[in-house]
Structures are given as structure tokens and as C-alpha cells.
Design a protein around this motif. Structure first.
Motif, PDB file in Angstrom:
ATOM      1  N   LEU A  17      41.278  37.588  32.817  1.00  0.00           N
ATOM      2  CA  LEU A  17      41.854  37.497  33.668  1.00  0.00           C
ATOM      3  C   LEU A  17      41.903  38.226  34.846  1.00  0.00           C
ATOM      4  N   ASP A  18      39.810  39.426  34.373  1.00  0.00           N
ATOM      5  CA  ASP A  18      40.313  40.054  34.678  1.00  0.00           C
ATOM      6  C   ASP A  18      41.368  41.426  35.034  1.00  0.00           C
ATOM      7  N   VAL A  19      41.233  41.332  33.873  1.00  0.00           N
ATOM      8  CA  VAL A  19      42.754  42.418  33.221  1.00  0.00           C
ATOM      9  C   VAL A  19      41.135  43.375  32.139  1.00  0.00           C
ATOM     10  N   ASP A  20      42.358  45.052  32.341  1.00  0.00           N
ATOM     11  CA  ASP A  20      41.121  45.949  32.014  1.00  0.00           C
ATOM     12  C   ASP A  20      41.556  46.434  30.298  1.00  0.00           C
ATOM     13  N   TRP A  21      41.039  45.129  29.290  1.00  0.00           N
ATOM     14  CA  TRP A  21      42.651  45.304  28.206  1.00  0.00           C
ATOM     15  C   TRP A  21      42.229  46.579  27.959  1.00  0.00           C
ATOM     16  N   ASN A  22      41.253  47.541  27.927  1.00  0.00           N
ATOM     17  CA  ASN A  22      40.935  49.324  26.868  1.00  0.00           C
ATOM     18  C   ASN A  22      42.296  49.140  27.591  1.00  0.00           C
ATOM     19  N   SER A  23      42.512  49.653  28.397  1.00  0.00           N
ATOM     20  CA  SER A  23      43.578  50.090  29.384  1.00  0.00           C
ATOM     21  C   SER A  23      45.027  50.266  29.038  1.00  0.00           C
ATOM     22  N   ILE A  24      45.165  48.580  29.244  1.00  0.00           N
ATOM     23  CA  ILE A  24      46.279  47.982  28.354  1.00  0.00           C
ATOM     24  C   ILE A  24      46.495  48.924  26.943  1.00  0.00           C
ATOM     25  N   ALA A  25      45.753  48.587  25.936  1.00  0.00           N
ATOM     26  CA  ALA A  25      45.590  49.411  25.101  1.00  0.00           C
ATOM     27  C   ALA A  25      45.904  50.266  24.363  1.00  0.00           C
TER      28      ALA A  25
END
Length: 99
Positions: A17-25
């Protein structure tokens, strides 16, 4: 035209979904650390302010006076915790960021 679409598609490396998972983490870790810090400050402040009260677990029959350093430390811990919460509210509400 096709080359620019392929370049745009290869530039998007967000994954699902084009989500930057590193930023969310990173946000989750920073939030967890901040919550633990604020709760620890508040709890330490309450414990320091409870020193010398009748229910603090001491075996003395008469209440003792709270040491001055415990009073100052207690109010400082609670004050820093309150300031941290107010700073968090400032960061969340966009109305405060208008120039």
C-alpha cells in the motif's frame, strides 16, 4: 511517457500500500519511549510526594515530615511530566502551528 511511469513506479519503494513501514515503526518506538518516560516521571513524583505520609508503609505511629528534597523532587517530576504532556498536545493540534 512510459519511461517516466516506470521511473515513478520504481521510486515508490514503500511496499504494501505504498506505506513507509520504517517510519511507522520509528513513530511507535518513540511513542513507547515517551509514554514510559512520562509515566515514570509522574509515578516517581507521586512517590516522592507520598514520603512521610501515614500510609507510606513506615512502622512509625506518628506521621513524619516529608524531607524538603523529596518535596522539591516530587514537584519537579510532576511538573516535567505535565510539560511533556502539554508539549505533546502542542505537537498534535495544528492550530498552534499557524504562522
Amino acid at each position: 511517457m512510459i519511461a517516466s511511469a516506470q521511473t515513478a513506479a520504481s521510486a515508490s519503494t514503500g511496499g504494501f500500500l505504498d506505506v513507509d513501514w520504517n517510519s511507522i515503526a520509528l513513530v511507535c518506538v518513540v511513542t513507547l519511549v515517551a509514554v514510559v518516560a512520562v509515566v515514570t516521571l509522574y509515578s516517581t513524583g507521586m512517590r516522592l510526594l507520598a514520603v512521610g505520609s501515614p500510609g507510606d508503609g513506615s512502622t512509625a505511629t506518628s506521621p513524619q515530615r516529608r524531607p524538603v528534597i523529596a518535596t522539591i523532587g516530587g514537584y519537579a517530576c510532576v511538573g516535567v511530566g505535565i510539560l511533556a504532556v502539554l508539549y505533546g498536545v502542542y505537537l498534535v493540534i495544528p492550530l498552534f502551528h499557524m504562522a
